[in-house]
Scaffold this motif. Structure first.
Motif, PDB file in Angstrom:
ATOM      1  N   GLY A  35      -4.767   9.867   8.161  1.00  0.00           N
ATOM      2  CA  GLY A  35      -5.390   9.237   6.994  1.00  0.00           C
ATOM      3  C   GLY A  35      -4.887   7.837   6.738  1.00  0.00           C
ATOM      4  O   GLY A  35      -5.623   6.973   6.271  1.00  0.00           O
ATOM      5  N   ILE A  36      -3.609   7.570   7.064  1.00  0.00           N
ATOM      6  CA  ILE A  36      -3.078   6.223   6.876  1.00  0.00           C
ATOM      7  C   ILE A  36      -3.942   5.232   7.623  1.00  0.00           C
ATOM      8  O   ILE A  36      -4.414   4.245   7.075  1.00  0.00           O
TER       9      ILE A  36
ATOM     10  N   PHE B 237      -7.978   5.422   6.411  1.00  0.00           N
ATOM     11  CA  PHE B 237      -8.361   4.809   5.143  1.00  0.00           C
ATOM     12  C   PHE B 237      -8.043   3.317   5.101  1.00  0.00           C
ATOM     13  O   PHE B 237      -8.788   2.542   4.510  1.00  0.00           O
ATOM     14  N   SER B 238      -6.937   2.898   5.732  1.00  0.00           N
ATOM     15  CA  SER B 238      -6.645   1.463   5.684  1.00  0.00           C
ATOM     16  C   SER B 238      -7.667   0.695   6.512  1.00  0.00           C
ATOM     17  O   SER B 238      -8.150  -0.359   6.099  1.00  0.00           O
TER      18      SER B 238
ATOM     19  N   PHE C  20       2.798   4.096   6.075  1.00  0.00           N
ATOM     20  CA  PHE C  20       2.789   3.381   7.349  1.00  0.00           C
ATOM     21  C   PHE C  20       4.160   3.384   8.017  1.00  0.00           C
ATOM     22  O   PHE C  20       4.285   3.492   9.211  1.00  0.00           O
TER      23      PHE C  20
ATOM     24  N   PRO D 263      -5.002  10.490   2.328  1.00  0.00           N
ATOM     25  CA  PRO D 263      -4.757   9.071   2.580  1.00  0.00           C
ATOM     26  C   PRO D 263      -3.293   8.701   2.698  1.00  0.00           C
ATOM     27  O   PRO D 263      -2.975   7.589   3.076  1.00  0.00           O
ATOM     28  N   GLN D 264      -2.383   9.603   2.361  1.00  0.00           N
ATOM     29  CA  GLN D 264      -0.988   9.197   2.311  1.00  0.00           C
ATOM     30  C   GLN D 264      -0.207   9.520   3.569  1.00  0.00           C
ATOM     31  O   GLN D 264       0.904   9.053   3.744  1.00  0.00           O
ATOM     32  N   GLU D 265      -0.740  10.371   4.415  1.00  0.00           N
ATOM     33  CA  GLU D 265       0.071  10.681   5.584  1.00  0.00           C
ATOM     34  C   GLU D 265      -0.809  10.993   6.788  1.00  0.00           C
ATOM     35  O   GLU D 265      -2.004  11.232   6.651  1.00  0.00           O
TER      36      GLU D 265
ATOM     37  N   LYS E  37       5.953  10.754   6.896  1.00  0.00           N
ATOM     38  CA  LYS E  37       4.503  10.826   6.744  1.00  0.00           C
ATOM     39  C   LYS E  37       3.787  10.383   8.015  1.00  0.00           C
ATOM     40  O   LYS E  37       2.615  10.042   7.996  1.00  0.00           O
TER      41      LYS E  37
ATOM     42  N   MET F 274       0.737   5.365   1.009  1.00  0.00           N
ATOM     43  CA  MET F 274       0.318   5.446   2.408  1.00  0.00           C
ATOM     44  C   MET F 274       1.514   5.152   3.304  1.00  0.00           C
ATOM     45  O   MET F 274       2.004   4.037   3.357  1.00  0.00           O
TER      46      MET F 274
ATOM     47  N   LEU G 259       0.842  -1.201   0.000  1.00  0.00           N
ATOM     48  CA  LEU G 259       0.000   0.000   0.000  1.00  0.00           C
ATOM     49  C   LEU G 259       0.877   1.251   0.000  1.00  0.00           C
ATOM     50  O   LEU G 259       0.569   2.244  -0.651  1.00  0.00           O
ATOM     51  N   GLU G 260       1.985   1.169   0.746  1.00  0.00           N
ATOM     52  CA  GLU G 260       2.900   2.318   0.776  1.00  0.00           C
ATOM     53  C   GLU G 260       3.496   2.546  -0.612  1.00  0.00           C
ATOM     54  O   GLU G 260       3.639   3.671  -1.070  1.00  0.00           O
TER      55      GLU G 260
END
Lengths: 632, 72, 339, 188
Positions: free
Chosen positions: D122-123, D126-127, A298, D117-119, A303, A296, A290-291
């Protein structure tokens, strides 16, 4: 041509390719609809790989019965008869646990050879300092593939043994969920294909652990690696559901948990780890994907993520995973030892419960892979103690084996030799463990060749040697023919010598500061000679496996007919004809005694008591008697 | 048939009771979150109660170790 | 049934085990230790080695004896005596290992907390790992270098981190290693006791160039260290002959780690030397040659994998997206000055 | 276990149930990992801008759907086929509403509230909702299959494993949300 199309494997591959093409087209259309450039390697290949895998499974016929059920037809019981030549079944979606067991085992051996070739590439490069044959990227890809394909191979090998033996040993007609069982096997081939496909997309230079942030950037090949492992894990989880349910619900009447063959205990304990732990590696890899695909973060500190979190999730599975490999292997040792020593297994309950003990403690030790990560020392201390605690149940097994041998009548057939090989190597692996469990010493030895030597010893002692012993031992059961004893012994001695040479060089260089996972080393460290010896050892191991392959293939075609019970074993599976035809136990036998009562006069383990009163009992050394409840 | 009807009525009653329990706990949950400064532990307890209600009364987890109920 | 005595294997255990334990205690199995904290680690290592050696002898004696004494004689088809177990024995081999484990565990815990204990008058050194080089900062002196120089008998506190992926800070002679993780600062303490030259090796797989991610470590006397500090402080000032842009490039190429792999004096290293590089015809790995001009340098820095000079490995990280245009120009300007 | 001599007829239902529970247990761990991730990365903090009304509404919808799913199973267990069909349909409708609420409404709104959703949060957001929504989707599909099979009259009071399995899975999805809702919307 019709014959070819009747092979599920071929159908699956064709469907898989078509599915991949559809996946590519679909993704590109969606991307265009969203106003993005149609082609971008990472997302397009990812979706295509998922489509391809599902199409492969559909092509094999894995979903046929479920589709029937969903559309309201009666699916009925899985069929146990088959038209056409017998060998075709091995290439098809077949629900017979014996077929699936063989499918698993053969796939496992094929993968083992493939991963072995990767090891040969590494040993070739390491035989001498300097970069001679491969680039660092190629070396890293070979290294990662060696690791993950071997792990896959071991998982399949465990599943192969468990599938073939569990119903036979428990007196069950088949596994609890035959269709699910077949599905979980057929997920494995596309997963293996995905792993090797990573080579075509730039390989992966992260090793099998796939740590981000390194894993989150770079070549698309890494995505194939993550996806392949995810599917392998899926297969493993489905398999575990079957093992646990079969063990708990399908035992023959009279077989209490403590009358089960000890191998079943090993598989049962391992299956709990498979069921629970595997989700952790699957999910951690999914999060990295996903990253990579959606950004995203994680595990990206910029981030809001954390790279150490990945290691916690990953090792929460990946340490217990070792016990998935080892517990069934140790189960094989405990299972076969009484047969070749002609004595009962010493301390059956202790050995059985030690498997559960190892499985439980195994979930509390994961952070010993992270002693250099900079966790608080309080945490490090906790994991140091839990890790060393594993030595206690393992020691119980070891001492019990020694006591089993004590006073027996040891017969040195090939399986017994492999058990002894397992003994030696597992002992070396076990004794090098405490060095790595004690935090300050581990902070020196971590990520050196000492660790590599340690786990290769545990893997060979805990899985590879027992697995080979099991293959030799049950070869007559599966094929109805005997293997060549002479070639088997040659195989064993070459393998043992080669392996000890190889891991000896690993220990030696590791202590002196040879790091893991490096394509080249400093000639000034003076490792050249010892690495050369290690490389020769590695090639010897591979060569011995070629002898093994030859022995197996030749004996399959031209081996002499095996007697009904070549080992005089008391175990259930030898009461059936070899090879077993049709439903394994259409009528379950009745268990009245203990499985390992070698040398106990008049002891009976089971009665085959259908109508007619002509009891056949499993007595081995004393003539058939009127059955008597064993006093244990 | 009469007994089946009675059984159904009983099952439906259990359903309504559990449904009411879930409704109450959800309201409680919401007000805990609004009212408390550090609602983590109470929320966890309420969530466990809700999960217990569903797992025991809706999912019949007891079937795993007793084989009497729902032996269809 | 003849009862076998455990006397022979027991005697064998001691005959084999004690010399083995002593040997493992004494043998120089590790490279020479160069820090004070390492003494404790080596003590623990030797202790475990000795215990392991004895246990090895124990098992091997009993198994070996069994294999010889209890082998099946030709013609014998009977079974062995049915021994099912022995609870006192099982309890013994559960409890004794447990005690040993707790003993070693407590020692290990003590050593762990001892080696990580802060010491008075520590000197702080900041270490940054990145693909594939190391940067060392001495906040007390304002020095940044690619070579780690440490005064002997001076407690050092290392604060380690990384900028891209995970690396691990390891000098084998310093014993303990510590991972350098992006977004985190880890601390490890060493007191060097032995003057000499060592090599810092990255111990966590960090990509293709991992094997070559080394740095030189020198432990020197106190006075020599001060000399080195003075020298470095002088060297940090931009040389007069360089234009401001080139001086900035020099500084950058030091900070970014370029100089860990590329020399400026013509000597060979992991990557091609920068001396006389500009304007040269370089043979490439694919057999062609290329003129080193600004465009070539630009591509080679941003996307090193595209054109590899013959004889070198593609291990340089791509700097695309990590360098601003001005910085890139500065570095190229600096390379131009190295005639 | 006593040694009763009999031709063991395996209790198929008990086997199926154990298998399903094992699967649910294993699947639950994925959600546990995401829950752990959420707390490991962000502690108990959460953005203030979340649409609380929507969150509460979705929770209520899902809990009500669990009740209807229970009623469906209870109906067929006592031979009420029309009750089964009615309640299955209601469950499917509520499930679809939930999906629309999360993916169609909340996801469109969330980025405007500063959750990318990327940081950051939101991580987790959304997951967690994404994976849960995926399970809701599969649950709705299963219930649809069961619904159509039920319309063909496939189930009766002695034979409703299909209904029971789909309903158990649906309850499991609900239990997951029981933990996700406070973790995402309520903790501080």
């Amino acid at each position: 041509m019709r014959l070819l199309w009747s092979l599920g494997l071929i159908r699956g591959l064709v469907w898989g390719i078509v599915g991949t093409a559809i996946g590519i087209g679909f993704t590109m259309l969606v991307r265009m609809a969203l106003g993005k450039p149609a082609w971008e390697t990472a997302p397009v290949t990812f979706v295509a790989a998922v489509f391809g895998t599902l199409a492969f499974l559909a092509g094999v016929g894995a979903f046929a019965d479920w589709w029937r059920w969903a559309s309201g037809e009666e699916a009925g019981d899985p069929p146990h008869h088959h038209e056409g030549p017998e060998w075709v079944r091995y290439f098809n979606f077949d629900t017979d646990h014996k077929i699936i067991g063989v499918q698993y085992t053969i796939t496992s051996l094929v993968l083992m050879f493939a991963a072995g070739i990767m090891a040969l590439i590494m040993r070739l490069e390491l035989a001498q300092s300097g970069l001679q044959f491969v680039t660092p990227e190629q070396f890293n890809s070979a290294m990662g593939l060696h690791g993950i394909v071997m792990i896959g191979s071991i998982l399949l090998g465990v599943a192969g043994m468990a599938n073939y033996l569990l119903p036979l040993m428990l007196g069950a007609p088949d596994m609890a969920f035959p269709r699910l069982n077949a599905l979980s096997f057929w997920v494995a081939p596309p997963a293996a294909i995905l792993l090797f496909l990573s080579l075509a997309f730039g390989g992966f230079d992260t090793g099998w652990t796939g740590y981000p942030p390194l894993g989150a950037v770079g070549a698309t090949g890494k995505q194939f690696f993550y996806l392949g492992v995810f599917f392998l894990g899926f297969s493993s989880i489905l398999g575990a559901i079957n093992f646990i349910t079969t063990t708990l619900k399908m035992r023959a009447p009279g077989m209490s948990m403590f009358r089960m063959p000890i191998f079943v205990w090993g598989v049962f304990a391992a299956a709990w780890i498979q069921l629970t732990g595997t989700q952790f590696i699957g999910t951690s890899f999914l999060m990295v994907v996903l990253e990579r695909l959606l950004g995203m973060g994680f595990f990206d500190p910029e981030k809001g993520g954390d790279p150490v979190l990945f290691q916690h999730i990953f090792w929460f599975y990946s340490h217990p995973a070792v016990y998935i490999f080892v517990l069934p292997g140790l189960g094989v040792i405990s299972e076969l030892l009484p047969v070749f020593v002609r004595k009962p297994l010493f301390g059956y309950k202790w050995v059985a419960l030690s498997s559960m003990g190892i499985a439980t403690v195994g979930f509390l030790v994961w952070a010993h892979h992270m002693f250099t990560v900079g966790l608080p020392n309080e945490a490090n201390t906790f994991f140091m103690f839990t890790t060393m605690l594993v030595a206690v149940p393992t020691g119980v097994k070891f001492f019990s084996w020694v006591a089993t041998m004590w006073g027996g009548k040891i017969e040195f057939r090939t399986p017994m030799l492999f058990l002894l090989g397992a003994f030696v190597t597992f002992l070396l692996g076990g004794l090098t463990g405490p060095f790595l469990a004690v935090v300050p010493v581990d902070q020196y030895l971590h990520d050196t060749y000492f660790v590599v030597g340690h786990f290769h010893n545990t893997m060979f002692g805990g899985f590879v040697f027992p697995f080979l012993a099991a293959i030799y031992y049950w070869f007559p059961k599966v094929t109805g023919r005997m293997y060549s004893e002479r070639l088997g012994k040659v195989h064993f001695w070459l393998m043992l010598v080669g392996f000890v040479a190889q891991t000896g060089s690993m220990f030696q260089t590791g202590l002196f500061g040879m790091r893991r996972r490096i394509a080249d080393y400093d000639p000034s460290l003076g490792f050249d000679t010892i690495h050369l010896i290690g490389s020769i050892g590695g090639y010897l191991v591979f060569f011995s496996m070629l002898i093994f392959a030859y022995n197996m293939i030749r004996s399959l075609v031209a081996g002499e007919k095996a007697p009904a019970n070549p080992w005089n074993s008391r175990s259930l599976e030898w009461l059936l004809p070899s090879p077993v035809k049709g439903v394994s136990w259409p009528t379950p036998p009745v268990v009245v005694g203990h499985p390992y009562d070698y040398g106990v006069p008049n002891a009976t383990f089971v009665r085959l008591a259908p109508a007619g009163g002509s009891d056949r009992s499993s007595q081995t050394t004393t003539p058939a008697h009127e059955t008597k409840e064993a006093n244990r | 048939m009469n007994t089946l009807e009675q059984l159904r009525a009983k099952k439906m009653r259990v359903g309504w009771l559990v449904g009411a329990g879930l409704a109450v706990t959800t309201v409680v949950e919401y007000y805990i979150a609004v009212g408390l400064a550090r609602p983590l532990v109470p929320l966890a307890i309420v969530a466990l109660i809700k999960a217990w209600l569903i797992v025991v009364y809706f999912m019949h987890i007891k079937q795993l170790w007793t084989s009497e109920e729902g032996g269809h | 049934m003849k009862r076998h005595s455990v006397l022979i294997p027991t005697v064998l255990t001691f005959l084999l085990g004690i010399p083995l334990a002593v040997l493992l205690w004494k043998a120089p199995l590790l490279p020479p230790n160069a820090v004070r904290e390492g003494d404790l680690v080596d003590f623990l290592f030797r202790l475990i080695a000795a215990i392991a050696g004895f246990v090895f002898a124990l098992i091997v004696s009993f198994v070996g004896y069994s294999l010889i004494a209890f082998r099946r004689r030709p013609g014998d088809t009977s079974d062995g005596p049915p021994m099912h177990g022995n609870v006192p024995l099982e309890v013994t081999w559960t409890v004794v290992p447990l005690l040993v484990i707790f003993g070693v565990g407590f020692l290990g815990t003590w050593v762990l907390f001892e080696i990580d204990r802060p010491k008075p008058n520590e000197m702080t050194v900041r270490v940054t790992g990145f693909q594939f080089a190391w940067l060392f900062e001495y906040p007390a002196y304002g020095i940044r270098t690619n070579e780690l120089v440490l005064p002997v008998e001076q407690p050092i506190k290392f604060e380690v981190t990384a900028t891209d992926v995970i690396h691990s800070f390891w000098v084998p002679e310093f014993r303990m290693k510590i991972d350098t993780i992006p977004g985190r600062i880890n601390v490890k303490r060493y007191t060097p006791t032995r003057i000499g030259e060592y090599t810092l090796r990255c111990a966590e797989l960090c990509g293709a160039g991992h094997y070559a991610m080394l740095a030189r470590v020198r432990v020197v006397s106190g006075s020599e260290f001060l000399q080195w500090v003075a020298q470095q402080s002088g060297a940090q000032a931009p040389e007069e002959t360089l234009s401001p842009l080139a001086a900035r490039g020099k500084e950058l190429s030091d900070q970014l780690g370029c100089l860990a792999c590329h020399t400026t004096d013509g000597s060979p290293s992991v990557g091609p030397t920068w001396k006389g590089l500009f304007g040269k015809e370089e043979p490439l790995a694919d057999g062609t040659t290329v003129l080193v001009d600004e465009a070539y340098l630009r591509t080679s820095i941003l996307r090193p994998g595209e054109q590899i000079v013959a004889g070198y490995q593609n291990i340089m990280p791509a700097y695309e997206g990590r360098l601003s245009d001005e910085d890139l120009e500065a570095i190229i300007e600096y390379i131009k000055t190295l005639k | 276990m006593s040694t009763h001599v009999s031709h063991a007829t395996y209790d198929r239902l008990a086997i199926n149930r154990l298998g399903l529970w094992l699967f649910i247990f294993s699947d639950a761990l994925i959600f546990a990992i995401l829950l752990i991730t959420r707390f490991a990365l962000f502690g108990t903090s959460r953005p203030e801008e979340l649409n609380q009304a929507l969150g509460l509404g979705l929770t209520v919808i899902l809990l009500v759907s669990s009740l209807t799913a229970y009623r469906a199973e209870a109906a067929i267990a006592t031979g009420d086929r029309s009750g089964l069909l009615r309640n299955l349909l209601l469950t499917i409708i509520f499930g679809t509403l939930f999906l629309v609420g999360v993916v169609g409404w909340e996801w469109r709104e969330a980025p405007h509230l500063g959750i990318v959703p990327q940081e950051g949060y939101g991580i987790a957001f959304f997951s967690m909702t994404g994976l849960h929504a995926f399970h809701v989707l599969t649950g709705v599909l299963l219930l649809l299959i069961v619904f159509f099979n039920a319309r063909r009259g496939a189930y009766g009071p002695d034979n409703y494993w299909g209904v029971e399995a789909a309903v158990k899975y649906w309850h499991f999805v609900d239990v997951v949300w029981v933990f996700f809702y406070p973790a995402l919307y309520l903790v501080r």
